[in-house]
Design a protein around this motif. Structure first.
Motif, PDB file in Angstrom:
ATOM      1  N   GLU A 150       0.835  -1.198   0.000  1.00 23.97           N
ATOM      2  CA  GLU A 150       0.000   0.000   0.000  1.00 23.97           C
ATOM      3  C   GLU A 150       0.875   1.255   0.000  1.00 23.97           C
ATOM      4  O   GLU A 150       2.074   1.200   0.301  1.00 23.97           O
ATOM      5  CB  GLU A 150      -0.929  -0.016   1.208  1.00 23.97           C
ATOM      6  N   ALA A 151       0.248   2.369  -0.323  1.00 23.95           N
ATOM      7  CA  ALA A 151       1.001   3.605  -0.492  1.00 23.95           C
ATOM      8  C   ALA A 151       0.327   4.767   0.228  1.00 23.95           C
ATOM      9  O   ALA A 151      -0.896   4.829   0.334  1.00 23.95           O
ATOM     10  CB  ALA A 151       1.143   3.927  -1.983  1.00 23.95           C
ATOM     11  N   LEU A 152       1.157   5.667   0.701  1.00 19.59           N
ATOM     12  CA  LEU A 152       0.723   6.919   1.308  1.00 19.59           C
ATOM     13  C   LEU A 152       1.428   8.064   0.595  1.00 19.59           C
ATOM     14  O   LEU A 152       2.527   7.888   0.058  1.00 19.59           O
ATOM     15  CB  LEU A 152       1.088   6.956   2.793  1.00 19.59           C
ATOM     16  N   ILE A 153       0.814   9.241   0.609  1.00 20.35           N
ATOM     17  CA  ILE A 153       1.478  10.423   0.072  1.00 20.35           C
ATOM     18  C   ILE A 153       2.691  10.718   0.958  1.00 20.35           C
ATOM     19  O   ILE A 153       2.546  10.913   2.177  1.00 20.35           O
ATOM     20  CB  ILE A 153       0.523  11.625   0.053  1.00 20.35           C
ATOM     21  N   SER A 154       3.866  10.755   0.384  1.00 14.93           N
ATOM     22  CA  SER A 154       5.077  10.881   1.201  1.00 14.93           C
ATOM     23  C   SER A 154       5.129  12.217   1.932  1.00 14.93           C
ATOM     24  O   SER A 154       5.677  12.301   3.039  1.00 14.93           O
ATOM     25  CB  SER A 154       6.322  10.701   0.331  1.00 14.93           C
ATOM     26  N   GLY A 155       4.540  13.253   1.349  1.00 16.56           N
ATOM     27  CA  GLY A 155       4.534  14.561   2.007  1.00 16.56           C
ATOM     28  C   GLY A 155       3.645  14.621   3.230  1.00 16.56           C
ATOM     29  O   GLY A 155       3.677  15.611   3.965  1.00 16.56           O
ATOM     30  N   HIS A 156       2.843  13.573   3.452  1.00 13.10           N
ATOM     31  CA  HIS A 156       1.980  13.507   4.634  1.00 13.10           C
ATOM     32  C   HIS A 156       2.649  12.777   5.791  1.00 13.10           C
ATOM     33  O   HIS A 156       2.012  12.543   6.818  1.00 13.10           O
ATOM     34  CB  HIS A 156       0.661  12.817   4.296  1.00 13.10           C
ATOM     35  N   LEU A 157       3.922  12.411   5.618  1.00 12.48           N
ATOM     36  CA  LEU A 157       4.657  11.679   6.641  1.00 12.48           C
ATOM     37  C   LEU A 157       5.899  12.446   7.056  1.00 12.48           C
ATOM     38  O   LEU A 157       6.418  13.278   6.318  1.00 12.48           O
ATOM     39  CB  LEU A 157       5.096  10.309   6.107  1.00 12.48           C
ATOM     40  N   ARG A 158       6.378  12.140   8.244  1.00 16.21           N
ATOM     41  CA  ARG A 158       7.703  12.590   8.668  1.00 16.21           C
ATOM     42  C   ARG A 158       8.371  11.440   9.399  1.00 16.21           C
ATOM     43  O   ARG A 158       7.724  10.490   9.829  1.00 16.21           O
ATOM     44  CB  ARG A 158       7.616  13.824   9.563  1.00 16.21           C
ATOM     45  N   SER A 159       9.674  11.542   9.522  1.00 18.89           N
ATOM     46  CA  SER A 159      10.413  10.521  10.258  1.00 18.89           C
ATOM     47  C   SER A 159       9.881  10.426  11.683  1.00 18.89           C
ATOM     48  O   SER A 159       9.556  11.445  12.307  1.00 18.89           O
ATOM     49  CB  SER A 159      11.898  10.868  10.282  1.00 18.89           C
ATOM     50  N   ILE A 160       9.819   9.214  12.202  1.00 18.45           N
ATOM     51  CA  ILE A 160       9.289   9.018  13.545  1.00 18.45           C
ATOM     52  C   ILE A 160      10.171   9.690  14.589  1.00 18.45           C
ATOM     53  O   ILE A 160       9.736   9.964  15.710  1.00 18.45           O
ATOM     54  CB  ILE A 160       9.119   7.511  13.830  1.00 18.45           C
ATOM     55  N   ALA A 161      11.412   9.999  14.222  1.00 14.36           N
ATOM     56  CA  ALA A 161      12.340  10.633  15.163  1.00 14.36           C
ATOM     57  C   ALA A 161      12.186  12.156  15.206  1.00 14.36           C
ATOM     58  O   ALA A 161      12.703  12.812  16.117  1.00 14.36           O
ATOM     59  CB  ALA A 161      13.778  10.275  14.802  1.00 14.36           C
ATOM     60  N   GLU A 162      11.480  12.736  14.254  1.00 11.98           N
ATOM     61  CA  GLU A 162      11.300  14.186  14.210  1.00 11.98           C
ATOM     62  C   GLU A 162      10.178  14.625  15.140  1.00 11.98           C
ATOM     63  O   GLU A 162       9.278  13.849  15.457  1.00 11.98           O
ATOM     64  CB  GLU A 162      10.980  14.645  12.787  1.00 11.98           C
ATOM     65  N   ALA A 163      10.231  15.885  15.542  1.00  9.78           N
ATOM     66  CA  ALA A 163       9.177  16.445  16.384  1.00  9.78           C
ATOM     67  C   ALA A 163       8.814  17.830  15.880  1.00  9.78           C
ATOM     68  O   ALA A 163       9.683  18.593  15.436  1.00  9.78           O
ATOM     69  CB  ALA A 163       9.628  16.520  17.838  1.00  9.78           C
ATOM     70  N   ALA A 164       7.539  18.168  15.947  1.00 12.79           N
ATOM     71  CA  ALA A 164       7.090  19.506  15.563  1.00 12.79           C
ATOM     72  C   ALA A 164       7.626  20.519  16.563  1.00 12.79           C
ATOM     73  O   ALA A 164       7.703  20.242  17.766  1.00 12.79           O
ATOM     74  CB  ALA A 164       5.572  19.554  15.531  1.00 12.79           C
ATOM     75  N   PRO A 165       8.007  21.715  16.114  1.00 15.37           N
ATOM     76  CA  PRO A 165       8.590  22.697  17.030  1.00 15.37           C
ATOM     77  C   PRO A 165       7.587  23.368  17.963  1.00 15.37           C
ATOM     78  O   PRO A 165       7.977  23.866  19.021  1.00 15.37           O
ATOM     79  CB  PRO A 165       9.232  23.722  16.086  1.00 15.37           C
ATOM     80  N   ASP A 166       6.308  23.398  17.589  1.00 16.29           N
ATOM     81  CA  ASP A 166       5.306  24.123  18.376  1.00 16.29           C
ATOM     82  C   ASP A 166       4.015  23.318  18.425  1.00 16.29           C
ATOM     83  O   ASP A 166       3.351  23.140  17.406  1.00 16.29           O
ATOM     84  CB  ASP A 166       5.057  25.501  17.751  1.00 16.29           C
ATOM     85  N   TYR A 167       3.651  22.826  19.595  1.00 13.41           N
ATOM     86  CA  TYR A 167       2.463  21.981  19.685  1.00 13.41           C
ATOM     87  C   TYR A 167       1.188  22.758  19.382  1.00 13.41           C
ATOM     88  O   TYR A 167       0.201  22.175  18.911  1.00 13.41           O
ATOM     89  CB  TYR A 167       2.406  21.289  21.048  1.00 13.41           C
ATOM     90  N   VAL A 168       1.167  24.052  19.618  1.00 14.28           N
ATOM     91  CA  VAL A 168      -0.033  24.835  19.336  1.00 14.28           C
ATOM     92  C   VAL A 168      -0.289  24.898  17.833  1.00 14.28           C
ATOM     93  O   VAL A 168      -1.436  24.805  17.388  1.00 14.28           O
ATOM     94  CB  VAL A 168       0.077  26.252  19.928  1.00 14.28           C
ATOM     95  N   THR A 169       0.765  25.036  17.060  1.00 13.20           N
ATOM     96  CA  THR A 169       0.617  25.031  15.607  1.00 13.20           C
ATOM     97  C   THR A 169       0.017  23.717  15.136  1.00 13.20           C
ATOM     98  O   THR A 169      -0.823  23.688  14.232  1.00 13.20           O
ATOM     99  CB  THR A 169       1.976  25.272  14.930  1.00 13.20           C
ATOM    100  N   VAL A 170       0.436  22.618  15.751  1.00 16.17           N
ATOM    101  CA  VAL A 170      -0.155  21.316  15.424  1.00 16.17           C
ATOM    102  C   VAL A 170      -1.651  21.330  15.744  1.00 16.17           C
ATOM    103  O   VAL A 170      -2.481  20.927  14.929  1.00 16.17           O
ATOM    104  CB  VAL A 170       0.545  20.188  16.200  1.00 16.17           C
ATOM    105  N   ALA A 171      -2.001  21.795  16.942  1.00 15.85           N
ATOM    106  CA  ALA A 171      -3.409  21.842  17.340  1.00 15.85           C
ATOM    107  C   ALA A 171      -4.232  22.680  16.365  1.00 15.85           C
ATOM    108  O   ALA A 171      -5.385  22.338  16.049  1.00 15.85           O
ATOM    109  CB  ALA A 171      -3.533  22.393  18.753  1.00 15.85           C
ATOM    110  N   GLU A 172      -3.656  23.768  15.860  1.00 12.05           N
ATOM    111  CA  GLU A 172      -4.388  24.654  14.951  1.00 12.05           C
ATOM    112  C   GLU A 172      -4.712  23.974  13.622  1.00 12.05           C
ATOM    113  O   GLU A 172      -5.667  24.379  12.942  1.00 12.05           O
ATOM    114  CB  GLU A 172      -3.592  25.938  14.728  1.00 12.05           C
TER     115      GLU A 172
END
Length: 286
Positions: A150-172
């Motif tokens: 199966e396939a996913l759009i690669s731009g919809h993924l990130r490495s499991i080791a990466e973290a978003a810099p701002d959790y509020v931006t994620v919530a938004e």
């Protein structure tokens, strides 16, 4: 024996987690069997029945421990946040491959192959963990391929080791997502689920329920009756509810008023909520 929260410790009168031996009373103690959530989203219920209430949800790729598997139901504990409950045993799979990537957009589609014109074979929420084994490109669109083919759009993924810099931006990014009691995904989410998932994407695992978050996340604040000194990322708690400040005066929350994740002025929310449920019970800064 020390009192234990049954939401966070697997124990019943007849069966308990072997790690709790000597701390709780039970007829039998067992070691949890490692498993992984293989359903796109798994409802975690209060009891092993389809009509039992949903306390929370587990996402595709979440690691769990299984203490009992009987009559179509598995009694599990999530390894991430420690939550205990019952899921359909069909939601479980093995841990054959270590996850390499995590879905980083609120929701995405799973295709049977690397072509967005193929009929969709599933859908995954932000936070779902997958194992990418290859890559492909079709008509300029890049895909991540899974061991299943199966396939996913690669731009919809990130490495499991990466973290978003701002959790509020994620919530938004969840603005407009439907409110769902017990929900933890991009398809439906509740107030504490929004806090938990957004923080999880920023590399911080926090507990699931509002009462747990109100005593364990960050440090308490006292903005006084004028609600001054708050800033982006601070949390506002009511009895059974939590919101995230996006700036000094505005918050975002999954709420039963709009039945959506929405923005609202803090003072307006305090006045509206207070009419039925009272004022804020606390403020915390992660």
């Amino acid at each position: 024996m020390t009192a234990r929260d049954a939401r966070l410790h697997a124990f019943r009168s007849d069966l308990a987690d072997a790690r709790l031996k000597g701390e709780v009373a039970a007829d039998r103690f067992v070691a949890g069997r490692p498993a992984r959530i293989a359903a796109f989203i798994a409802d975690v219920r209060k009891a092993p029945r389809p009509d039992a209430g949903v306390n929370t949800q587990a996402l595709f790729g979440d690691d769990v421990l299984v203490f009992e598997d009987a009559e179509g139901w598995a009694w599990i504990q999530a390894e991430g946040d420690g939550y205990v409950g019952y899921v359909a045993d069909t939601a479980l799979g093995g841990r054959d491959h270590a996850p390499t990537h995590i879905v980083s957009v609120p929701r995405t589609f799973l295709y049977p192959g690397p072509d967005l014109r193929f009929p969709v074979s599933g859908q995954l929420s932000m936070g779902s963990a997958v194992t990418v084994t290859n890559a492909a490109e079709t008509r300029g669109t890049h895909y991540a391929l899974l061991s299943s083919g199966e396939a996913l759009i690669s731009g919809h993924l990130r490495s499991i080791a990466e973290a978003a810099p701002d959790y509020v931006t994620v919530a938004e990014t969840f603005l407009g997502t439907p409110y769902l009691w017990g929900g933890t995904s991009g398809f439906g989410i509740d107030c504490s689920g929004l806090v938990q998932l957004a923080m999880r994407m920023a590399g911080r695992q926090v507990l699931r329920d509002t009462d747990m978050q109100a005593t364990t996340i960050g440090e308490p604040l006292d903005p006084g009756p004028e609600l001054v000194g708050l800033r982006r990322g601070d949390l506002v708690f009511w009895k059974g509810h939590v919101a995230i400040m996006t700036d000094a005066k505005t918050m975002i929350h999954a709420n039963g008023h709009t039945m959506l994740v929405s923005r609202e002025g803090l003072k307006e929310a305090v006045a509206r909520i207070g009419y039925l449920y009272g004022g804020p019970t606390g403020f915390r800064r992660p």
